[in-house]
Design a protein around this motif. Sequence first.
Motif, PDB file in Angstrom:
ATOM      1  N   UNK A 149      23.474  48.971  -6.563  1.00  0.00           N
ATOM      2  CA  UNK A 149      24.804  49.538  -6.695  1.00  0.00           C
ATOM      3  C   UNK A 149      25.894  48.492  -6.466  1.00  0.00           C
ATOM      4  N   UNK A 150      25.620  47.520  -5.597  1.00  0.00           N
ATOM      5  CA  UNK A 150      26.585  46.443  -5.377  1.00  0.00           C
ATOM      6  C   UNK A 150      26.701  45.577  -6.630  1.00  0.00           C
ATOM      7  N   UNK A 151      25.550  45.168  -7.175  1.00  0.00           N
ATOM      8  CA  UNK A 151      25.567  44.269  -8.332  1.00  0.00           C
ATOM      9  C   UNK A 151      25.992  44.973  -9.620  1.00  0.00           C
ATOM     10  N   UNK A 152      25.719  46.264  -9.710  1.00  0.00           N
ATOM     11  CA  UNK A 152      25.989  46.992 -10.955  1.00  0.00           C
ATOM     12  C   UNK A 152      27.395  47.567 -11.031  1.00  0.00           C
ATOM     13  N   UNK A 153      28.140  47.527  -9.931  1.00  0.00           N
ATOM     14  CA  UNK A 153      29.423  48.237  -9.889  1.00  0.00           C
ATOM     15  C   UNK A 153      30.392  47.784 -10.979  1.00  0.00           C
ATOM     16  N   UNK A 154      30.452  46.482 -11.248  1.00  0.00           N
ATOM     17  CA  UNK A 154      31.398  46.004 -12.265  1.00  0.00           C
ATOM     18  C   UNK A 154      31.024  46.515 -13.650  1.00  0.00           C
ATOM     19  N   UNK A 155      29.720  46.529 -13.949  1.00  0.00           N
ATOM     20  CA  UNK A 155      29.273  47.036 -15.250  1.00  0.00           C
ATOM     21  C   UNK A 155      29.545  48.528 -15.365  1.00  0.00           C
ATOM     22  N   UNK A 156      29.331  49.261 -14.286  1.00  0.00           N
ATOM     23  CA  UNK A 156      29.556  50.701 -14.321  1.00  0.00           C
ATOM     24  C   UNK A 156      31.041  51.032 -14.444  1.00  0.00           C
ATOM     25  N   UNK A 157      31.883  50.170 -13.902  1.00  0.00           N
ATOM     26  CA  UNK A 157      33.323  50.375 -14.045  1.00  0.00           C
ATOM     27  C   UNK A 157      33.785  50.141 -15.483  1.00  0.00           C
ATOM     28  N   UNK A 158      32.939  49.491 -16.280  1.00  0.00           N
ATOM     29  CA  UNK A 158      33.279  49.273 -17.690  1.00  0.00           C
ATOM     30  C   UNK A 158      32.798  50.421 -18.580  1.00  0.00           C
ATOM     31  N   UNK A 159      32.070  51.388 -18.001  1.00  0.00           N
ATOM     32  CA  UNK A 159      31.619  52.542 -18.778  1.00  0.00           C
ATOM     33  C   UNK A 159      32.824  53.278 -19.356  1.00  0.00           C
ATOM     34  N   UNK A 160      32.699  53.723 -20.605  1.00  0.00           N
ATOM     35  CA  UNK A 160      33.740  54.578 -21.164  1.00  0.00           C
ATOM     36  C   UNK A 160      33.534  56.008 -20.661  1.00  0.00           C
ATOM     37  N   UNK A 161      34.386  56.922 -21.095  1.00  0.00           N
ATOM     38  CA  UNK A 161      34.313  58.304 -20.610  1.00  0.00           C
ATOM     39  C   UNK A 161      32.938  58.920 -20.853  1.00  0.00           C
ATOM     40  N   UNK A 162      32.416  58.722 -22.043  1.00  0.00           N
ATOM     41  CA  UNK A 162      31.132  59.320 -22.401  1.00  0.00           C
ATOM     42  C   UNK A 162      29.999  58.748 -21.558  1.00  0.00           C
ATOM     43  N   UNK A 163      30.006  57.435 -21.360  1.00  0.00           N
ATOM     44  CA  UNK A 163      28.946  56.789 -20.580  1.00  0.00           C
ATOM     45  C   UNK A 163      29.002  57.196 -19.110  1.00  0.00           C
ATOM     46  N   UNK A 164      30.217  57.306 -18.571  1.00  0.00           N
ATOM     47  CA  UNK A 164      30.368  57.711 -17.173  1.00  0.00           C
ATOM     48  C   UNK A 164      29.887  59.146 -16.967  1.00  0.00           C
ATOM     49  N   UNK A 165      30.233  60.027 -17.896  1.00  0.00           N
ATOM     50  CA  UNK A 165      29.776  61.417 -17.801  1.00  0.00           C
ATOM     51  C   UNK A 165      28.255  61.488 -17.892  1.00  0.00           C
ATOM     52  N   UNK A 166      27.681  60.684 -18.783  1.00  0.00           N
ATOM     53  CA  UNK A 166      26.232  60.701 -18.981  1.00  0.00           C
ATOM     54  C   UNK A 166      25.499  60.288 -17.714  1.00  0.00           C
ATOM     55  N   UNK A 167      26.047  59.306 -16.991  1.00  0.00           N
ATOM     56  CA  UNK A 167      25.376  58.825 -15.784  1.00  0.00           C
ATOM     57  C   UNK A 167      25.171  59.963 -14.783  1.00  0.00           C
ATOM     58  N   UNK A 168      26.226  60.700 -14.509  1.00  0.00           N
ATOM     59  CA  UNK A 168      26.129  61.760 -13.509  1.00  0.00           C
ATOM     60  C   UNK A 168      25.537  63.048 -14.077  1.00  0.00           C
ATOM     61  N   UNK A 169      25.646  63.242 -15.381  1.00  0.00           N
ATOM     62  CA  UNK A 169      24.982  64.382 -16.006  1.00  0.00           C
ATOM     63  C   UNK A 169      23.476  64.294 -15.803  1.00  0.00           C
ATOM     64  N   UNK A 170      22.927  63.104 -15.981  1.00  0.00           N
ATOM     65  CA  UNK A 170      21.490  62.914 -15.799  1.00  0.00           C
ATOM     66  C   UNK A 170      21.112  63.116 -14.335  1.00  0.00           C
ATOM     67  N   UNK A 171      21.954  62.625 -13.415  1.00  0.00           N
ATOM     68  CA  UNK A 171      21.688  62.835 -11.986  1.00  0.00           C
ATOM     69  C   UNK A 171      21.594  64.322 -11.661  1.00  0.00           C
ATOM     70  N   UNK A 172      22.585  65.080 -12.133  1.00  0.00           N
ATOM     71  CA  UNK A 172      22.600  66.524 -11.870  1.00  0.00           C
ATOM     72  C   UNK A 172      21.373  67.200 -12.473  1.00  0.00           C
TER      73      UNK A 172
END
Length: 262
Positions: A149-172
């Motif tokens: 999570x430390x190393x990936x944070x910058x890449x995850x901050x570059x996620x667009x709306x769809x990618x960000x939603x997908x990340x937590x959709x899969x978690x749920x």
Amino acid sequence: MTQMSYKKKCLGISALIITSLAAFFLGCLFTKKHDAGKTTIGDDKISNLILNDPNAWINPYSASSPIHREFDEFKTWMLNNRKLATLSDSTNPSHLLRLSGQLQAKGVPRLPTDLLEQRLSSVSKILPSLDTHLCSTLLKGGFSTTEFMVQASSAMESFNDEEAKAWFLVNKAAIEAQLDGLPLVVLSTEDATRGIVEIAKSMYGPQSRAFISGLTGLKTANDEDTCTTVRILYTKGNSLPEPYRGYMARWLLTGKEGNEEL
């Protein structure tokens, strides 16, 4: 090398890796597994999230990024989830966080292929931001969610709306799959082999042979060589046509429970 030889060699490779494959889902943002097998609260940047007051949890992402908003929405969803609260032996938010991480890990092999493919795509985008050691642990074991999570944070901050939603959709979805007791979906060794063969076929001759050689030498490979193999599996696997993309997503992300027992 003939097509039949490729298949025989890849079958052996897939069987070898599946016997030691650890589930890598990245669903749990707040916990990590140590060698002893116990799930404990993480440290460093992520430990700031585990506070008794849920309103004080720190969102680690830039406020202007889509992932920041999705993080807050996921936190609210988790805290208001009655099924989670019923299973938890404490109302302490940190217990809910730990429980959600455990449920996510167990729920991954129960997910439909399309959701696993979404996570495969996300991880493929994150991989370039990981150092070679952490990258290599995706196949070698010893993976640290906290360090990820430390190393990936910058890449995850570059996620667009769809990618960000997908990340937590899969978690749920993984949490809900475990809560609802959905059946495990198990990938056969033959289908895992088909995915590897398709990756090898998609590469130029010398590169294809180097890829197969890298897979067969994983036990003794250094971090850099292992990371090269990891990146090929994820990025090439993510670009395969169906059904091979789905095979690779399930093979790479669901661990032993999601792969045929040998």
